[in-house]
Design a protein around this motif. Structure first.
Motif, PDB file in Angstrom:
ATOM      1  N   THR A   1      50.996  14.181  14.826  1.00 29.77           N
ATOM      2  CA  THR A   1      51.364  14.489  16.199  1.00 29.77           C
ATOM      3  C   THR A   1      50.138  14.270  17.082  1.00 29.77           C
ATOM      4  O   THR A   1      48.998  14.352  16.616  1.00 29.77           O
ATOM      5  CB  THR A   1      51.875  15.930  16.352  1.00 29.77           C
ATOM      6  OG1 THR A   1      50.864  16.841  15.931  1.00 29.77           O
ATOM      7  CG2 THR A   1      53.156  16.150  15.557  1.00 29.77           C
TER       8      THR A   1
ATOM      9  N   SER B   1      48.416  14.857  21.190  1.00 32.83           N
ATOM     10  CA  SER B   1      48.502  15.549  22.474  1.00 32.83           C
ATOM     11  C   SER B   1      48.892  14.536  23.545  1.00 32.83           C
ATOM     12  O   SER B   1      49.421  13.473  23.242  1.00 32.83           O
ATOM     13  CB  SER B   1      47.166  16.232  22.784  1.00 32.83           C
ATOM     14  OG  SER B   1      46.117  15.280  22.855  1.00 32.83           O
ATOM     15  N   THR B   2      48.599  14.818  24.791  1.00 34.55           N
ATOM     16  CA  THR B   2      49.112  14.019  25.903  1.00 34.55           C
ATOM     17  C   THR B   2      48.435  12.668  26.098  1.00 34.55           C
ATOM     18  O   THR B   2      48.857  11.896  26.951  1.00 34.55           O
ATOM     19  CB  THR B   2      49.010  14.831  27.207  1.00 34.55           C
ATOM     20  OG1 THR B   2      47.649  15.259  27.367  1.00 34.55           O
ATOM     21  CG2 THR B   2      49.932  16.026  27.172  1.00 34.55           C
ATOM     22  N   GLU B   3      47.409  12.350  25.306  1.00 34.68           N
ATOM     23  CA  GLU B   3      46.722  11.064  25.439  1.00 34.68           C
ATOM     24  C   GLU B   3      46.649  10.338  24.101  1.00 34.68           C
ATOM     25  O   GLU B   3      45.560  10.061  23.593  1.00 34.68           O
ATOM     26  CB  GLU B   3      45.287  11.258  25.987  1.00 34.68           C
ATOM     27  CG  GLU B   3      45.200  11.947  27.329  1.00 34.68           C
ATOM     28  CD  GLU B   3      45.248  13.468  27.228  1.00 34.68           C
ATOM     29  OE1 GLU B   3      45.623  14.095  28.212  1.00 34.68           O
ATOM     30  OE2 GLU B   3      44.926  14.021  26.162  1.00 34.68           O
TER      31      GLU B   3
ATOM     32  N   HIS C   1      47.326  16.820  13.387  1.00 35.20           N
ATOM     33  CA  HIS C   1      47.465  16.826  14.846  1.00 35.20           C
ATOM     34  C   HIS C   1      46.164  16.339  15.478  1.00 35.20           C
ATOM     35  O   HIS C   1      45.080  16.790  15.110  1.00 35.20           O
ATOM     36  CB  HIS C   1      47.803  18.223  15.367  1.00 35.20           C
ATOM     37  CG  HIS C   1      47.956  18.237  16.849  1.00 35.20           C
ATOM     38  ND1 HIS C   1      49.034  17.670  17.496  1.00 35.20           N
ATOM     39  CD2 HIS C   1      47.148  18.718  17.816  1.00 35.20           C
ATOM     40  CE1 HIS C   1      48.898  17.817  18.805  1.00 35.20           C
ATOM     41  NE2 HIS C   1      47.755  18.449  19.016  1.00 35.20           N
TER      42      HIS C   1
ATOM     43  N   GLU D   1      44.199  16.214  18.946  1.00 37.35           N
ATOM     44  CA  GLU D   1      44.149  16.882  20.245  1.00 37.35           C
ATOM     45  C   GLU D   1      43.018  16.263  21.067  1.00 37.35           C
ATOM     46  O   GLU D   1      41.846  16.494  20.778  1.00 37.35           O
ATOM     47  CB  GLU D   1      43.898  18.379  20.046  1.00 37.35           C
ATOM     48  CG  GLU D   1      44.021  19.196  21.287  1.00 37.35           C
ATOM     49  CD  GLU D   1      45.439  19.202  21.840  1.00 37.35           C
ATOM     50  OE1 GLU D   1      45.574  19.041  23.069  1.00 37.35           O
ATOM     51  OE2 GLU D   1      46.409  19.372  21.077  1.00 37.35           O
ATOM     52  N   THR D   2      43.375  15.468  22.072  1.00 38.94           N
ATOM     53  CA  THR D   2      42.367  14.734  22.841  1.00 38.94           C
ATOM     54  C   THR D   2      41.893  15.456  24.096  1.00 38.94           C
ATOM     55  O   THR D   2      41.014  14.951  24.796  1.00 38.94           O
ATOM     56  CB  THR D   2      42.922  13.350  23.250  1.00 38.94           C
ATOM     57  OG1 THR D   2      44.185  13.533  23.889  1.00 38.94           O
ATOM     58  CG2 THR D   2      43.063  12.440  22.043  1.00 38.94           C
ATOM     59  N   HIS D   3      42.434  16.607  24.389  1.00 43.00           N
ATOM     60  CA  HIS D   3      41.972  17.331  25.575  1.00 43.00           C
ATOM     61  C   HIS D   3      41.748  18.807  25.250  1.00 43.00           C
ATOM     62  O   HIS D   3      42.296  19.339  24.289  1.00 43.00           O
ATOM     63  CB  HIS D   3      42.965  17.188  26.733  1.00 43.00           C
ATOM     64  CG  HIS D   3      44.283  17.843  26.478  1.00 43.00           C
ATOM     65  ND1 HIS D   3      45.329  17.185  25.872  1.00 43.00           N
ATOM     66  CD2 HIS D   3      44.720  19.095  26.723  1.00 43.00           C
ATOM     67  CE1 HIS D   3      46.351  18.007  25.773  1.00 43.00           C
ATOM     68  NE2 HIS D   3      46.012  19.172  26.279  1.00 43.00           N
ATOM     69  N   ASP D   4      40.935  19.432  26.079  1.00 42.07           N
ATOM     70  CA  ASP D   4      40.640  20.858  25.941  1.00 42.07           C
ATOM     71  C   ASP D   4      41.542  21.620  26.891  1.00 42.07           C
ATOM     72  O   ASP D   4      41.275  21.705  28.093  1.00 42.07           O
ATOM     73  CB  ASP D   4      39.166  21.117  26.260  1.00 42.07           C
ATOM     74  CG  ASP D   4      38.770  22.572  26.116  1.00 42.07           C
ATOM     75  OD1 ASP D   4      39.653  23.442  26.002  1.00 42.07           O
ATOM     76  OD2 ASP D   4      37.560  22.852  26.133  1.00 42.07           O
ATOM     77  N   GLY D   5      42.639  22.145  26.358  1.00 36.89           N
ATOM     78  CA  GLY D   5      43.607  22.862  27.180  1.00 36.89           C
ATOM     79  C   GLY D   5      43.097  24.188  27.719  1.00 36.89           C
ATOM     80  O   GLY D   5      43.667  24.729  28.669  1.00 36.89           O
TER      81      GLY D   5
END
Length: 131
Positions: free
Chosen positions: A2, A4-6, A22, A24-28
């Protein structure tokens, strides 16, 4: 796998196994700062080399580079780069041995079943583990 948004910021090499991984390309977490700074974002690419095994449930965080010939243990959270020819595991993931050390360690548990048919493998394993 999966993303993330990018997802376009994730580069994956050849011969990579990644079950339930997973990226995860951004720090939410900067979300909590948006009242004071509405445009803040932290986004970084992720690079995975070739001949890499990412164990079940691995999470790769922004900005990480994983080198070639790497094993990452199941459930690991990769927060920093992992150099080539390494085995890493943990939360956060850290290098625990080299690929050569891993290779030497698995020799005692080695079972040569990859070229057996399904039935031959079943027969072999039942006989092997009932000793």
């Amino acid at each position: 796998m999966t993303f993330s948004t990018e997802p376009y910021l994730v580069t994956i090499g050849d011969h990579v196994s990644a079950t339930r991984t997973h990226f995860e390309t951004h720090d939410g977490a900067v979300w909590i700062l948006r009242d004071d700074d509405p445009s803040i974002d932290i986004i970084k690419p992720i690079t995975v080399g070739s001949n890499v095994y990412l164990g079940y449930g691995t999470i790769i965080l922004p900005g990480v580079t994983i080198g070639d010939n790497v094993i990452v243990g199941a459930g690991s959270v990769v927060t920093k780069d992992i150099p080539e020819n390494s085995v890493a595991a943990g939360v956060p993931a850290r290098v625990i041995k080299t690929i050569d050390e891993y290779r030497a360690g698995v020799q005692a548990s080695r079972l040569d079943t990859k070229k057996l048919s399904r039935q031959e493998k079943q027969t072999f394993l039942i006989r092997h583990f009932s000793r």
